[in-house]
Design a protein around this motif. Structure first.
Motif, PDB file in Angstrom:
ATOM      1  N   ALA A   1      -0.782  11.162  -4.737  1.00 14.24           N
ATOM      2  CA  ALA A   1      -1.550  10.480  -4.191  1.00 14.24           C
ATOM      3  C   ALA A   1      -2.179  11.208  -3.857  1.00 14.24           C
ATOM      4  CB  ALA A   1      -2.079   8.751  -4.586  1.00 14.24           C
TER       5      ALA A   1
ATOM      6  N   PHE B   1       0.990  -1.063  -0.118  1.00  9.78           N
ATOM      7  CA  PHE B   1      -0.257   0.354   0.173  1.00  9.78           C
ATOM      8  C   PHE B   1       0.542   1.292  -0.238  1.00  9.78           C
ATOM      9  CE2 PHE B   1      -2.770  -3.026   2.107  1.00  9.78           C
ATOM     10  CZ  PHE B   1      -3.757  -3.484   1.355  1.00  9.78           C
TER      11      PHE B   1
ATOM     12  N   THR C   1       1.628   5.055  -0.796  1.00  9.82           N
ATOM     13  CA  THR C   1       1.488   5.720  -1.418  1.00  9.82           C
ATOM     14  C   THR C   1       2.010   6.850  -1.478  1.00  9.82           C
ATOM     15  OG1 THR C   1      -0.628   4.924  -0.274  1.00  9.82           O
ATOM     16  CG2 THR C   1      -0.481   6.999  -0.880  1.00  9.82           C
TER      17      THR C   1
END
Length: 279
Positions: free
Chosen positions: A261, A255, A257
């Motif tokens: 984003a 995950f 990021t």
């Protein structure tokens, strides 16, 4: 401890009564000899029980029937989703990706499994409502009045679901419950009636898995506290593969990021000016 002793013993006297000893009715281990589990020899008397039956017996002091144990195990099986995007699996998987121990990863995932919106608290709140509503209906109140009174005060947990309001697990559990003769208990029947009342105003409020779980366990005669303990392993079988896979990935990639984003809607960036400090 008897109710009389609880009233008499207070403060230091209460502590002294318990000092140096464990008062227990649930069991004890005698290394090299035997183990007692709720008054029975664990190895001699209870060895034929399925694990689910032993677990439930430890919680309640009552034996589940073979049919009840099969249904409980099926409810655990049908909610074992190995999807690391789910809130509790995500916590466990992130711990695995960070090279935490398997035990810590699983315990962390289980801890957040008691979430109010999606997890154990929702099931417990639903069971509390169903038990209260059943008593009120049996006393002569109209179910619709009970439901709308509750919705005016709070949401009714166990109904409604994000993304898709139809819970894909329910048909499988209901089919098994019918085959086992456990499909027509009063709490489960009431839950379906509550669904019909809610759907008359809110098309998305179908019964979800928490509602089904709460109703079935209530029909087994368990309390909310017993439900809380019984449902603890419900996500473990789906959580473990998420930990395994996450631990196989490079650290920090799960995950990941980028800053680009992240959508920021706060204050605009400010300029920081250096202020000369007084001499």
């Amino acid at each position: 401890m008897s109710a009389h002793l609880k009233e008499v013993l207070q403060g230091p006297a209460l502590l002294q009564h318990h000092a140096g000893r464990l008062h227990t009715k649930v069991g004890a281990a005698f290394p090299g000899s035997h183990a007692v589990f709720r008054g029975h020899d664990l190895h001699r008397d209870l060895c034929s029980l399925e694990w689910v039956q032993l677990y439930a017996y430890g919680i309640t002091g009552r034996h589940l029937s073979a049919e009840q144990a099969e249904l409980v195990q099926a409810m655990w099986t049908h909610t074992s989703y190995p999807d690391a995007r789910l809130w509790n699996n995500r916590v466990a998987a992130l711990a695995g990706n960070a090279r935490s121990s398997a035990s810590l990863a699983m315990v962390a995932g289980m801890a957040v499994s008691e979430a109010t919106t999606y997890g154990g608290q929702a099931t417990m709140l639903c069971m509390t409502f169903l038990q209260t509503a059943l008593r009120r209906v049996q006393a002569g109140e109209a179910l619709a009045d009970v439901v709308w009174e509750e919705t005016a005060r709070s949401k009714i947990y166990g109904f409604g679901r994000p993304i898709n309001s139809h819970d894909e697990r329910i048909p499988f559990i209901m089919e098994l419950a019918e085959r086992l003769g456990l499909h027509n208990g009063p709490h489960l029947a009431l839950a379906w009636q509550v669904e019909r009342v809610l759907l008359s105003r809110y098309a998305q409020l179908h019964m979800n898995y928490s509602g089904l779980h709460a109703a079935i366990i209530a029909d087994m005669g368990m309390s909310v506290r017993e439900l809380q303990l019984l449902r603890m392993p419900i996500f473990i079988a789906g959580m473990a593969p998420c930990v395994v896979e996450a631990a196989e990935k490079p650290e920090r990639v799960l995950f990941a990021t980028p800053c680009s984003a992240v959508e920021y809607s706060g204050r605009a960036p400010r300029e920081w000016r250096t202020v000369a400090s007084p001499n």
